[in-house]
Motif scaffolding. Structure first.
Motif, PDB file in Angstrom:
ATOM      1  N   GLU A 269     -19.074  -6.915 -93.204  1.00  0.00           N
ATOM      2  CA  GLU A 269     -20.002  -6.679 -94.304  1.00  0.00           C
ATOM      3  C   GLU A 269     -20.919  -7.846 -94.658  1.00  0.00           C
ATOM      4  N   PHE A 270     -20.600  -9.042 -94.193  1.00  0.00           N
ATOM      5  CA  PHE A 270     -21.289 -10.225 -94.684  1.00  0.00           C
ATOM      6  C   PHE A 270     -22.118 -10.893 -93.589  1.00  0.00           C
ATOM      7  N   GLN A 271     -22.930 -11.848 -94.007  1.00  0.00           N
ATOM      8  CA  GLN A 271     -23.729 -12.603 -93.039  1.00  0.00           C
ATOM      9  C   GLN A 271     -23.110 -13.990 -92.907  1.00  0.00           C
ATOM     10  N   PRO A 272     -22.163 -14.149 -91.964  1.00  0.00           N
ATOM     11  CA  PRO A 272     -21.501 -15.440 -91.803  1.00  0.00           C
ATOM     12  C   PRO A 272     -22.458 -16.495 -91.259  1.00  0.00           C
ATOM     13  N   ILE A 273     -22.266 -17.721 -91.700  1.00  0.00           N
ATOM     14  CA  ILE A 273     -23.057 -18.853 -91.223  1.00  0.00           C
ATOM     15  C   ILE A 273     -22.101 -19.817 -90.527  1.00  0.00           C
ATOM     16  N   ILE A 274     -22.501 -20.338 -89.370  1.00  0.00           N
ATOM     17  CA  ILE A 274     -21.666 -21.303 -88.652  1.00  0.00           C
ATOM     18  C   ILE A 274     -22.420 -22.630 -88.528  1.00  0.00           C
ATOM     19  N   PHE A 275     -21.744 -23.700 -88.923  1.00  0.00           N
ATOM     20  CA  PHE A 275     -22.287 -25.057 -88.855  1.00  0.00           C
ATOM     21  C   PHE A 275     -21.548 -25.766 -87.722  1.00  0.00           C
ATOM     22  N   LEU A 276     -22.197 -25.868 -86.572  1.00  0.00           N
ATOM     23  CA  LEU A 276     -21.540 -26.401 -85.379  1.00  0.00           C
ATOM     24  C   LEU A 276     -21.755 -27.899 -85.217  1.00  0.00           C
ATOM     25  N   ASN A 277     -20.804 -28.514 -84.556  1.00  0.00           N
ATOM     26  CA  ASN A 277     -20.864 -29.917 -84.183  1.00  0.00           C
ATOM     27  C   ASN A 277     -21.081 -29.943 -82.666  1.00  0.00           C
ATOM     28  N   PHE A 278     -22.236 -30.441 -82.238  1.00  0.00           N
ATOM     29  CA  PHE A 278     -22.570 -30.432 -80.814  1.00  0.00           C
ATOM     30  C   PHE A 278     -22.235 -31.753 -80.131  1.00  0.00           C
ATOM     31  N   ALA A 279     -20.987 -32.162 -80.194  1.00  0.00           N
ATOM     32  CA  ALA A 279     -20.559 -33.372 -79.482  1.00  0.00           C
ATOM     33  C   ALA A 279     -20.612 -33.106 -77.979  1.00  0.00           C
ATOM     34  N   SER A 280     -20.841 -34.154 -77.194  1.00  0.00           N
ATOM     35  CA  SER A 280     -20.909 -33.967 -75.736  1.00  0.00           C
ATOM     36  C   SER A 280     -19.535 -33.639 -75.146  1.00  0.00           C
ATOM     37  N   ASP A 281     -18.488 -34.082 -75.820  1.00  0.00           N
ATOM     38  CA  ASP A 281     -17.116 -33.802 -75.362  1.00  0.00           C
ATOM     39  C   ASP A 281     -16.311 -33.369 -76.575  1.00  0.00           C
TER      40      ASP A 281
ATOM     41  N   CYS B 179     -14.744 -16.942 -82.699  1.00  0.00           N
ATOM     42  CA  CYS B 179     -15.398 -16.804 -84.002  1.00  0.00           C
ATOM     43  C   CYS B 179     -16.898 -16.747 -83.809  1.00  0.00           C
ATOM     44  N   GLY B 180     -17.614 -16.485 -84.884  1.00  0.00           N
ATOM     45  CA  GLY B 180     -19.059 -16.408 -84.783  1.00  0.00           C
ATOM     46  C   GLY B 180     -19.735 -16.482 -86.128  1.00  0.00           C
ATOM     47  N   GLY B 181     -21.055 -16.579 -86.076  1.00  0.00           N
ATOM     48  CA  GLY B 181     -21.859 -16.614 -87.286  1.00  0.00           C
ATOM     49  C   GLY B 181     -23.289 -16.946 -86.939  1.00  0.00           C
ATOM     50  N   TYR B 182     -24.157 -16.796 -87.918  1.00  0.00           N
ATOM     51  CA  TYR B 182     -25.556 -17.167 -87.717  1.00  0.00           C
ATOM     52  C   TYR B 182     -25.663 -18.685 -87.728  1.00  0.00           C
ATOM     53  N   LEU B 183     -26.397 -19.237 -86.767  1.00  0.00           N
ATOM     54  CA  LEU B 183     -26.530 -20.685 -86.662  1.00  0.00           C
ATOM     55  C   LEU B 183     -27.210 -21.262 -87.905  1.00  0.00           C
ATOM     56  N   SER B 184     -26.659 -22.347 -88.421  1.00  0.00           N
ATOM     57  CA  SER B 184     -27.189 -22.949 -89.646  1.00  0.00           C
ATOM     58  C   SER B 184     -28.597 -23.493 -89.460  1.00  0.00           C
ATOM     59  N   PHE B 185     -28.946 -23.879 -88.250  1.00  0.00           N
ATOM     60  CA  PHE B 185     -30.259 -24.485 -88.001  1.00  0.00           C
ATOM     61  C   PHE B 185     -31.251 -23.507 -87.375  1.00  0.00           C
ATOM     62  N   LEU B 186     -30.783 -22.342 -86.935  1.00  0.00           N
ATOM     63  CA  LEU B 186     -31.642 -21.263 -86.417  1.00  0.00           C
ATOM     64  C   LEU B 186     -31.092 -19.960 -86.987  1.00  0.00           C
ATOM     65  N   THR B 187     -31.418 -19.670 -88.249  1.00  0.00           N
ATOM     66  CA  THR B 187     -30.734 -18.611 -88.985  1.00  0.00           C
ATOM     67  C   THR B 187     -31.012 -17.199 -88.467  1.00  0.00           C
ATOM     68  N   ASP B 188     -31.952 -17.038 -87.545  1.00  0.00           N
ATOM     69  CA  ASP B 188     -32.187 -15.729 -86.932  1.00  0.00           C
ATOM     70  C   ASP B 188     -31.293 -15.509 -85.714  1.00  0.00           C
ATOM     71  N   TYR B 189     -30.530 -16.531 -85.335  1.00  0.00           N
ATOM     72  CA  TYR B 189     -29.731 -16.458 -84.114  1.00  0.00           C
ATOM     73  C   TYR B 189     -28.243 -16.393 -84.437  1.00  0.00           C
ATOM     74  N   TYR B 190     -27.576 -15.416 -83.826  1.00  0.00           N
ATOM     75  CA  TYR B 190     -26.137 -15.248 -84.012  1.00  0.00           C
ATOM     76  C   TYR B 190     -25.410 -15.937 -82.860  1.00  0.00           C
ATOM     77  N   ALA B 191     -24.413 -16.758 -83.197  1.00  0.00           N
ATOM     78  CA  ALA B 191     -23.657 -17.491 -82.177  1.00  0.00           C
ATOM     79  C   ALA B 191     -22.223 -16.972 -82.102  1.00  0.00           C
TER      80      ALA B 191
ATOM     81  N   GLN C 294     -26.421 -17.524 -99.614  1.00  0.00           N
ATOM     82  CA  GLN C 294     -27.708 -17.231 -98.979  1.00  0.00           C
ATOM     83  C   GLN C 294     -28.271 -18.518 -98.405  1.00  0.00           C
ATOM     84  N   TYR C 295     -27.989 -18.757 -97.158  1.00  0.00           N
ATOM     85  CA  TYR C 295     -28.431 -20.003 -96.519  1.00  0.00           C
ATOM     86  C   TYR C 295     -29.731 -19.754 -95.775  1.00  0.00           C
ATOM     87  N   LYS C 296     -30.722 -20.527 -96.087  1.00  0.00           N
ATOM     88  CA  LYS C 296     -31.986 -20.437 -95.369  1.00  0.00           C
ATOM     89  C   LYS C 296     -32.378 -21.828 -94.914  1.00  0.00           C
TER      90      LYS C 296
END
Length: 200
Positions: free
Chosen positions: A21-33, A117-129, A170-172
């Motif tokens: 029912e909701f629009q989940p947001i995911i805040f990812l950490n893009f470490a190289s390892d 898990c998944g959610g809309y990317l915090s930095f590209l909110t139109d994209y689901y990850a 509501q994250y934009k």
């Protein structure tokens, strides 16, 4: 009150539901390892707390409901990570050509686990990850959140669902260029160098 749940050997996506029912947001950490301990955050997620009543009661929290809707940030810590696969596409698109991928290499061994898990990317909110993290057979997953940023939730109760929707974060992403990309700002504070010449 900050609460922490150790979900033990439960399947991650049976405890943390970032779909529905909701629009989940995911805040990812893009470490190289990401081997070892990997941390990221989710918002607008439902946590199944039924199996963790004892842990929560020891922290002073009691609830009649079996779930919590966390509209604030839920910190996820996964220890024992071997690698992961990340896929993202525009608005959960089913078109294969719109999918993009990022991978952290790993080798599967018997008894390894996958945390999904998944959610809309915090930095590209139109994209689901969609994130699939591989752990070894010995792993630990902890969820930490602020009780003030959650409410008891019952998916079968329409009133509960409406209350959760009203609280939904509501994250934009404002797509603001940032001060350092503003040439006038940069000249005023740095001239042509890299050391600030005055306070902001």
């Amino acid at each position: 009150m900050i609460l922490t749940i150790d979900i033990g050997d439960e399947e991650f996506d049976s405890i943390v539901d970032s779909s529905g029912e909701f629009q989940p947001i995911i805040f990812l950490n893009f470490a190289s390892d990401i081997k070892g301990l990997y941390e990221f955050e989710l918002a607008n997620t439902v946590i199944n707390i039924f199996d963790f009543e004892d842990q929560l009661q020891m922290q002073g929290f009691f609830s009649k409901e079996d779930s919590l809707f966390v509209f604030g940030k839920l910190k996820v810590q996964i220890d024992g990570v071997k690698g992961a696969n990340l896929k993202w596409s525009k608005d959960k698109s089913l078109k294969k050509e719109s999918e993009k991928y990022y991978n952290w290499p790993y080798t599967i061994n018997k008894d390894d686990r996958v945390c999904y898990c998944g959610g809309y990317l915090s930095f590209l909110t139109d994209y689901y990850a969609t994130l699939m993290i591989v752990t070894g057979s010995k792993y630990q997953i902890k969820l930490t959140f602020d009780l003030k940023e959650s409410i008891p939730f019952n998916s079968m109760d329409n009133n509960s669902l409406q209350q959760a929707k009203l609280k939904q974060f509501q994250y934009k992403n404002e797509n603001f260029q940032g001060k350092l990309f503003d040439n006038d700002f940069f000249k005023e504070y740095f001239l042509t160098g890299r050391k600030a010449i005055k306070d902001e």
